[in-house]
Write a protein that holds these residues in place. Structure first.
Motif, mmCIF file in Angstrom:
data_model
loop_
_atom_site.group_PDB
_atom_site.id
_atom_site.type_symbol
_atom_site.label_atom_id
_atom_site.label_comp_id
_atom_site.label_asym_id
_atom_site.label_seq_id
_atom_site.Cartn_x
_atom_site.Cartn_y
_atom_site.Cartn_z
ATOM 1 N N PHE A 194 -27.545 15.426 -14.324
ATOM 2 C CA PHE A 194 -26.973 14.079 -14.427
ATOM 3 C C PHE A 194 -26.771 13.696 -15.887
ATOM 4 N N CYS A 195 -27.816 13.867 -16.701
ATOM 5 C CA CYS A 195 -27.708 13.432 -18.095
ATOM 6 C C CYS A 195 -26.911 14.419 -18.933
ATOM 7 N N GLN A 196 -26.525 15.552 -18.330
ATOM 8 C CA GLN A 196 -25.680 16.534 -19.015
ATOM 9 C C GLN A 196 -24.238 16.446 -18.533
ATOM 10 N N THR A 197 -23.865 15.336 -17.927
ATOM 11 C CA THR A 197 -22.504 15.137 -17.448
ATOM 12 C C THR A 197 -21.497 15.406 -18.566
ATOM 13 N N GLY A 198 -20.511 16.237 -18.247
ATOM 14 C CA GLY A 198 -19.514 16.631 -19.239
ATOM 15 C C GLY A 198 -19.877 17.900 -19.982
ATOM 16 N N LYS A 199 -21.082 18.451 -19.707
ATOM 17 C CA LYS A 199 -21.536 19.650 -20.425
ATOM 18 C C LYS A 199 -21.996 20.739 -19.447
ATOM 19 N N TRP A 200 -21.537 20.686 -18.212
ATOM 20 C CA TRP A 200 -22.086 21.566 -17.179
ATOM 21 C C TRP A 200 -21.750 23.040 -17.390
ATOM 22 N N LYS A 201 -20.751 23.354 -18.201
ATOM 23 C CA LYS A 201 -20.384 24.759 -18.415
ATOM 24 C C LYS A 201 -21.281 25.458 -19.430
ATOM 25 N N ARG A 202 -22.185 24.726 -20.061
ATOM 26 C CA ARG A 202 -23.094 25.347 -21.019
ATOM 27 C C ARG A 202 -24.113 26.213 -20.272
ATOM 28 N N TRP A 203 -24.552 27.296 -20.909
ATOM 29 C CA TRP A 203 -25.351 28.306 -20.214
ATOM 30 C C TRP A 203 -26.601 27.732 -19.570
ATOM 31 N N TYR A 204 -27.295 26.838 -20.261
ATOM 32 C CA TYR A 204 -28.548 26.328 -19.722
ATOM 33 C C TYR A 204 -28.325 25.437 -18.506
ATOM 34 N N ASN A 205 -27.183 24.743 -18.458
ATOM 35 C CA ASN A 205 -26.879 23.937 -17.283
ATOM 36 C C ASN A 205 -26.485 24.807 -16.092
ATOM 37 N N LEU A 206 -25.822 25.915 -16.352
ATOM 38 C CA LEU A 206 -25.510 26.864 -15.278
ATOM 39 C C LEU A 206 -26.801 27.445 -14.703
ATOM 40 N N VAL A 207 -27.782 27.680 -15.562
ATOM 41 C CA VAL A 207 -29.087 28.157 -15.098
ATOM 42 C C VAL A 207 -29.749 27.101 -14.216
ATOM 43 N N LEU A 208 -29.627 25.833 -14.596
ATOM 44 C CA LEU A 208 -30.194 24.749 -13.784
ATOM 45 C C LEU A 208 -29.552 24.707 -12.405
ATOM 46 N N PHE A 209 -28.231 24.902 -12.344
ATOM 47 C CA PHE A 209 -27.534 24.946 -11.056
ATOM 48 C C PHE A 209 -28.090 26.074 -10.185
ATOM 49 N N LEU A 210 -28.239 27.259 -10.764
ATOM 50 C CA LEU A 210 -28.730 28.411 -10.006
ATOM 51 C C LEU A 210 -30.149 28.165 -9.499
ATOM 52 N N ALA A 211 -31.007 27.632 -10.352
ATOM 53 C CA ALA A 211 -32.386 27.349 -9.946
ATOM 54 C C ALA A 211 -32.417 26.348 -8.797
ATOM 55 N N LEU A 212 -31.574 25.338 -8.867
ATOM 56 C CA LEU A 212 -31.504 24.345 -7.803
ATOM 57 C C LEU A 212 -31.156 24.986 -6.467
ATOM 58 N N ILE A 213 -30.167 25.873 -6.461
ATOM 59 C CA ILE A 213 -29.764 26.550 -5.227
ATOM 60 C C ILE A 213 -30.918 27.377 -4.664
ATOM 61 N N LEU A 214 -31.670 28.069 -5.544
ATOM 62 C CA LEU A 214 -32.743 28.949 -5.094
ATOM 63 C C LEU A 214 -33.954 28.193 -4.544
ATOM 64 N N THR A 215 -34.076 26.897 -4.842
ATOM 65 C CA THR A 215 -35.217 26.134 -4.324
ATOM 66 C C THR A 215 -35.101 25.848 -2.827
ATOM 67 N N PHE A 216 -33.896 25.939 -2.273
ATOM 68 C CA PHE A 216 -33.649 25.591 -0.863
ATOM 69 C C PHE A 216 -34.231 24.218 -0.533
ATOM 70 N N SER A 217 -34.059 23.299 -1.473
ATOM 71 C CA SER A 217 -34.546 21.929 -1.277
ATOM 72 C C SER A 217 -33.456 21.088 -0.621
ATOM 73 N N LEU A 218 -33.743 20.600 0.578
ATOM 74 C CA LEU A 218 -32.766 19.774 1.285
ATOM 75 C C LEU A 218 -32.451 18.510 0.489
ATOM 76 N N ALA A 219 -33.494 17.860 -0.042
ATOM 77 C CA ALA A 219 -33.280 16.664 -0.857
ATOM 78 C C ALA A 219 -32.468 16.997 -2.096
#
Length: 396
Positions: A194-219
């Motif tokens: 959220f606070c990285q809005t506009g910067k999602w293509k940066r490597w660390y934000n892509l890592v955050l996306f991947l980690a989120l998917i792997l958590t299988f968190s419904l919320a």
């Protein structure tokens, strides 16, 4: 030689880093889970004292009093209801100090702080995820049993990630990295994005996306959908096309999960089935509270004590695992909920821009239902940065 302002940032960011990760409970901070805020306060207070009087101090905001007073009122009332002892009151004062430092921090400094936390989390996950993937393909990794304090379940500690005993028999365990709860990691990733809005293509934000998917968190997944629409609206972009695309993509994923391997797959078991209704008309995935606690909560709602609640200490009799808005109301009562709402409303009166305010309040409300942890540092700090997203751009 380091300039004085650089030293201020080093000490302050170190303290905030400890507060942020302490609230996420990584295994390596287990010895200080109960007093990490106290330790974090020392570099924070030192940074504020060191920066006092600097012409370019990062702590020069003067509109801090109202949100600080509203937060202190909410927190003090909660402590009184909780019947905290001397140690609890001391810990309370350190919490107020940390929030005071956030409210004093210059608006132009908030994006820098947000980037720092996002990069730090991205670095941890960038190291952790490859080892987790090696584990999934059967690569032997050294590990040992880990018994966190005050929890009813154990973990196998692989140093770079944890696998709890609840997921030991799953085809793919939910990813938690070095932290204890996959849902907490998911919410930390989401708020960081959220606070990285506009910067999602940066490597660390892509890592955050991947980690989120792997958590299988419904919320986390629900919040991810909300984030895509909220950030587009906040930036003044059309959301109609995204809505159509999301509906089509969701339909394909749901139908595919029902038929693939006759429904015996992770997407169906961990996501789709949890969105179905049971015989009582409730979501199957709505297992935030135990039946015993749910009965106690219903009884409390019928008594005058619902106004003040029973305090968080009373939750110990129900064991670990209860979460969500019912736990908050049971602990803090309707008065505590009212004071929390007042604090959030006071907080959003300070920034100038309307849309970040709406997104901030909507994110807090959406998360409150399943988690009800609105002031946890890993959740609050990134959203606080988001609140001033456009104000900070105007000042830089």
């Amino acid at each position: 030689m380091l300039q004085k302002q650089s030293l201020v940032r080093i000490f302050y960011y170190s303290g905030i880093l400890l507060a942020f990760y302490g609230s996420l409970t990584p295994w390596f901070l287990a010895p200080i889970f109960k007093f990490y805020q106290i330790i974090a306060c020392f570099p924070i207070v030192f940074a504020m004292l060191l920066g006092n009087g600097l012409s370019n101090s990062i702590f020069s905001r003067r509109d801090y009093f109202r949100p600080l007073a509203a937060f202190a009122l909410f927190f003090v009332v909660s402590a009184l209801v909780d019947g905290r002892n001397l140690n609890g009151i001391i810990n309370l004062s350190f919490t107020i100090i940390i929030f005071f430092s956030l409210f004093k921090l210059n608006v132009s400094e908030l994006p820098r702080l947000g980037n720092f936390l996002a990069i730090s989390l991205g670095c941890i996950l960038a190291v952790s995820i490859p080892f987790f993937l090696l584990f999934l393909v059967g690569f032997p990794l050294p590990h040992h049993s880990f018994y966190p304090p005050d929890l009813d379940y154990t973990f196998e500690n692989y140093r770079f990630f944890l696998v709890d005993d609840r997921g030991a028999f799953m085809f793919i365990p939910r990813y938690t990295s070095v932290f204890l709860e996959p849902s907490h990691l998911a919410m930390a990733c989401i708020t960081m994005l959220f606070c990285q809005t506009g910067k999602w293509k940066r490597w660390y934000n892509l890592v955050l996306f991947l980690a989120l998917i792997l958590t299988f968190s419904l919320a986390g997944y629900v919040f991810l959908v909300f984030m895509f629409f909220a950030t587009s609206w906040m930036q003044g972009r059309s959301i109609v096309g995204k809505a159509v695309l999301l509906i089509l993509l969701t339909s394909v994923v749901v139908v595919g999960s029902l038929f693939y391997n006759k429904g015996d797959n992770l997407v169906n078991q961990l996501i789709v089935q949890r969105l179905t209704l049971n015989e009582d008309g409730e979501l199957e995935g709505d297992n935030r509270v135990s039946e015993v606690f749910d009965r106690e909560y219903e009884q409390l709602t019928q008594s005058p004590q619902i106004l003040v609640g029973k305090g968080s200490a009373s939750m110990k009799e129900f064991g670990f695992g209860n979460a969500g808005y019912k736990v908050f109301i049971y602990s803090n009562g309707l008065i505590g909920l009212f004071l929390l709402v007042v604090f959030m409303l006071v907080l959003v009166t300070v920034p100038r821009n309307f849309r970040p305010k709406v997104v901030f309040l909507a994110a807090q409300a959406l998360s409150f239902i399943p988690h009800a942890m609105p002031i946890k540092y890993y959740f609050f700090i990134p959203l606080f940065v988001l609140l001033y997203h456009y104000d900070s751009r105007e000042l830089t």
